[in-house]
Design an enzyme around this catalytic site. Structure first.
Site, short mmCIF file in Angstrom:
data_model
loop_
_atom_site.label_atom_id
_atom_site.label_comp_id
_atom_site.label_asym_id
_atom_site.label_seq_id
_atom_site.Cartn_x
_atom_site.Cartn_y
_atom_site.Cartn_z
N ARG A 1 0.82 -1.23 0.00
CA ARG A 1 0.00 0.00 0.00
C ARG A 1 0.85 1.27 0.00
NH1 ARG A 1 -3.42 -2.87 3.69
NH2 ARG A 1 -5.11 -3.82 2.50
N LYS B 1 3.40 11.63 -11.37
CA LYS B 1 2.57 10.75 -12.21
C LYS B 1 3.33 9.46 -12.45
CE LYS B 1 -0.26 13.94 -14.90
NZ LYS B 1 -0.52 14.49 -16.25
N GLU C 1 10.91 18.74 -24.26
CA GLU C 1 10.08 19.01 -23.07
C GLU C 1 10.53 20.30 -22.37
OE1 GLU C 1 7.35 17.33 -22.41
OE2 GLU C 1 7.60 15.27 -23.11
N LYS D 1 7.69 23.41 -13.93
CA LYS D 1 6.77 22.29 -13.69
C LYS D 1 6.41 22.22 -12.20
CE LYS D 1 5.77 17.45 -14.38
NZ LYS D 1 6.00 16.19 -15.07
N GLU E 1 -4.13 17.40 -11.44
CA GLU E 1 -4.60 17.81 -12.76
C GLU E 1 -6.11 18.06 -12.81
OE1 GLU E 1 -2.25 16.24 -16.04
OE2 GLU E 1 -4.08 16.17 -17.24
N ARG F 1 -2.71 22.00 -14.42
CA ARG F 1 -1.66 21.02 -14.77
C ARG F 1 -1.84 20.51 -16.20
NH1 ARG F 1 1.20 16.24 -11.17
NH2 ARG F 1 2.52 15.47 -12.88
N ASN G 1 0.50 19.47 -20.88
CA ASN G 1 0.28 18.60 -22.04
C ASN G 1 0.34 19.35 -23.36
OD1 ASN G 1 -0.36 15.79 -21.11
ND2 ASN G 1 -1.67 16.99 -19.76
N HIS H 1 0.98 17.52 -26.56
CA HIS H 1 0.81 16.08 -26.31
C HIS H 1 -0.44 15.50 -26.96
CE1 HIS H 1 4.12 16.75 -23.62
NE2 HIS H 1 4.15 15.50 -23.24
N HIS I 1 0.61 12.53 -28.99
CA HIS I 1 0.18 11.16 -28.70
C HIS I 1 -0.48 10.52 -29.91
CE1 HIS I 1 0.11 11.71 -24.04
NE2 HIS I 1 1.24 11.18 -24.45
N HIS J 1 9.01 9.78 -28.05
CA HIS J 1 7.96 10.62 -27.45
C HIS J 1 8.27 12.11 -27.63
CE1 HIS J 1 4.94 11.92 -24.54
NE2 HIS J 1 5.88 12.55 -23.87
P1 NAD Z 1 12.99 5.29 -21.86
O1 NAD Z 1 12.88 5.20 -20.40
O2 NAD Z 1 12.43 4.18 -22.68
O3 NAD Z 1 14.51 5.50 -22.25
C1 NAD Z 1 14.87 5.58 -23.62
C2 NAD Z 1 16.02 4.64 -23.95
O4 NAD Z 1 17.21 5.20 -23.43
C3 NAD Z 1 15.91 3.26 -23.32
O5 NAD Z 1 16.37 2.31 -24.24
C4 NAD Z 1 16.88 3.32 -22.14
O6 NAD Z 1 17.42 2.06 -21.82
C5 NAD Z 1 17.93 4.24 -22.67
N1 NAD Z 1 18.66 5.00 -21.67
C6 NAD Z 1 18.22 5.52 -20.53
N2 NAD Z 1 19.16 6.23 -19.93
C7 NAD Z 1 20.25 6.16 -20.71
C8 NAD Z 1 21.57 6.69 -20.63
N3 NAD Z 1 21.92 7.51 -19.64
N4 NAD Z 1 22.45 6.39 -21.62
C9 NAD Z 1 22.07 5.61 -22.66
N5 NAD Z 1 20.84 5.08 -22.80
C10 NAD Z 1 19.95 5.36 -21.83
O7 NAD Z 1 12.30 6.61 -22.44
P2 NAD Z 1 12.18 8.12 -21.94
O8 NAD Z 1 12.14 8.92 -23.18
O9 NAD Z 1 13.15 8.46 -20.88
O10 NAD Z 1 10.75 8.14 -21.24
C11 NAD Z 1 9.58 7.89 -21.99
C12 NAD Z 1 8.52 7.45 -21.01
O11 NAD Z 1 8.28 8.47 -20.07
C13 NAD Z 1 7.19 7.15 -21.70
O12 NAD Z 1 6.71 5.92 -21.22
C14 NAD Z 1 6.30 8.30 -21.25
O13 NAD Z 1 4.95 7.92 -21.16
C15 NAD Z 1 6.87 8.61 -19.91
N6 NAD Z 1 6.60 9.97 -19.43
C16 NAD Z 1 6.07 10.12 -18.20
C17 NAD Z 1 5.82 11.38 -17.69
C18 NAD Z 1 5.31 11.54 -16.30
O14 NAD Z 1 4.96 12.67 -15.92
N7 NAD Z 1 5.28 10.50 -15.50
C19 NAD Z 1 6.11 12.52 -18.47
C20 NAD Z 1 6.67 12.33 -19.73
C21 NAD Z 1 6.90 11.06 -20.22
N1 GLY Z 2 4.03 15.31 -18.11
C1 GLY Z 2 2.81 15.95 -17.74
C2 GLY Z 2 2.58 16.01 -16.28
O1 GLY Z 2 3.40 15.60 -15.49
O2 GLY Z 2 1.53 16.46 -15.87
#
Ligand code: NAD
Ligand code: GLY
Length: 367
Positions: free
Chosen positions: A124, A146, A188, A228, A238, A242, A246, A249, A253, A266
């Site tokens: 939990r 998030k 971003e 942010k 949100e 908030r 997006n 996005h 998306h 992304h």
């Molecule tokens: P990811 O985590 O898939 O990383 C991209 C690639 O880079 C992967 O292959 C990873 O292994 C590699 N990698 C990571 N760090 C590295 C490093 N230092 N050196 C070399 N390679 C490295 O992708 P991302 O772009 O970091 O994140 C995308 C995800 O984030 C999506 O799932 C998206 O939905 C999510 N996201 C969430 C929020 C939120 O607010 N929670 C906001 C934006 C995006």
């Molecule tokens: N990436 C959008 C949010 O965190 O609200």
């Protein structure tokens, strides 16, 4: 090591700091160590990041008297799934994780979202610490709480708001990041500036490509996080403002969903989406065309795509993209919500886009 910048996310009893800069992990010292009363740090990461950084991070944590116990998942979105969640939660329970100890997410947005969700539901709720290793994760996904996974209904359709206790955005971890990933994360930062920090956009424009490296990057990362943090502090769950985060996005998306898996990043989809949000705002007469042109010009200047034709996949269909926009989580009462702009640094929320006009606009953008 450079100067470490510190940004506070002001959420009352759940407030936390984000440390930014080269050497931030070493600088975190005691405030990190105190989160692990059992002397062990369970750390979730992916195989790529483990190969590149686990040994060094483990050595640094050993310096704080911590023994790292890693859980290593496959890289990529496939791990952000029910199966991925189950395997991480089981691995935490196998290690008899206690509520008194935090777990660490070391990786990009996939690892942060997955680990954060696992932390939210295991026993939990256990605490977690984000050590983001992509630029995207440093400026966006590691901050704000998030967490979640993808389901067959869509991206991030199951999740929880669960704030980290500390975020360590260490630039040294980005040294191994491929240029394409770095640029995707930069989108971003641009997004944050365009929503509500026009002076930041001026600085990004002036710095040009140089902002993607070195101390200029630290300042831009910290500014985007601070922006942010202000929005999250005002509207954690949100209910309103908030949604501005997006920007780009809803369009983005739709491109991600309609492209073959893993074809576009992304951040690339967000870059095109942001350019389109400004172009659409200009088309409606809400935003000066000169601002929309500045946005596209800056994205291109740093090597990001600014139109659908510049993405790695180009076989788009306007009706299908607008259909995808109807699935967006922001939508209310069956209407498409769009984040639009009055000017650079002045975004607003349109809760009921005119779908016929939007479709006609998309058709012109694809022709
Ligand atoms: P990811 O985590 O898939 O990383 C991209 C690639 O880079 C992967 O292959 C990873 O292994 C590699 N990698 C990571 N760090 C590295 C490093 N230092 N050196 C070399 N390679 C490295 O992708 P991302 O772009 O970091 O994140 C995308 C995800 O984030 C999506 O799932 C998206 O939905 C999510 N996201 C969430 C929020 C939120 O607010 N929670 C906001 C934006 C995006
Ligand atoms: N990436 C959008 C949010 O965190 O609200």
């Amino acid at each position: 090591m450079s100067e470490i910048l510190r940004v506070n996310v002001g959420l009352g009893e759940r407030a936390y700091d984000v440390l930014v800069g080269s050497g931030a992990l070493a600088a975190a010292g005691a405030e990190l160590g105190e989160r692990f009363p059992r002397g062990r740090a369970i750390l979730v990461t992916d195989r790529h990041v483990a190969n590149l950084h686990l040994e060094r991070v483990s050595d640094q944590l050993a310096g704080l008297g911590l023994r790292v116990d890693p859980i290593i998942v496959e890289p990529g979105e496939t791990s952000k799934s029910w199966a991925g969640l189950e395997s991480v939660v089981d691995a935490l329970l196998d290690r008899n994780v206690e509520r008194s100890e935090a777990i660490i997410a070391l990786g990009g947005g996939v690892i942060g979202d997955l680990t954060g969700f696992a932390a939210a539901v295991t026993k939990r709720g256990v605490d977690f610490i984000q050590i983001p290793t992509t630029l995207l994760a440093q400026v966006d996904s590691s901050v704000g709480g998030k967490t979640g996974i993808n389901t067959r209904h869509g991206k991030n359709f199951a999740g929880a708001f669960h704030q980290p206790r500390l975020v360590i955005a260490d630039r040294d971890l980005l040294a191994t990041l491929p240029d394409r990933e770095r640029r995707a994360g930069y989108a971003e930062i641009v997004k944050a500036a365009l929503i509500g920090d026009a002076p930041l956009f001026d600085r990004l424009e002036a710095a040009g490509k140089d902002v993607l490296d070195g101390a200029a990057l630290d300042a831009a990362v910290a500014a985007a996080i601070a922006f942010k943090a202000r929005i999250v502090a005002e509207d954690e769950r949100e209910g309103g403002v908030r949604a501005l985060l997006n920007l780009g996005h809803t369009f983005g998306h739709a491109f991600e969903a309609d492209a073959p898996k893993d074809m576009i990043r992304h951040g690339e989809a967000v870059a095109v989406g942001t350019a389109l949000a400004f172009a659409y705002s200009a088309h409606r007469g809400d935003c000066p065309a000169v601002d929309a042109n500045r946005v596209s010009a800056h994205l291109r200047a740093v090597g990001l795509p600014a139109s659908p034709a510049e993405l790695a996949h180009t076989d788009w269909d306007a009706a299908s993209l607008v259909d995808r926009m109807r699935d967006d989580k922001k939508n209310r009462d069956g209407r498409i919500t769009l984040i639009l702009a009055r000017a650079i640094g002045d975004a607003w929320i349109d809760p009921a886009a005119d779908e016929a006009d939007l479709l006609a606009f998309m058709e012109t953008q694809l022709s």
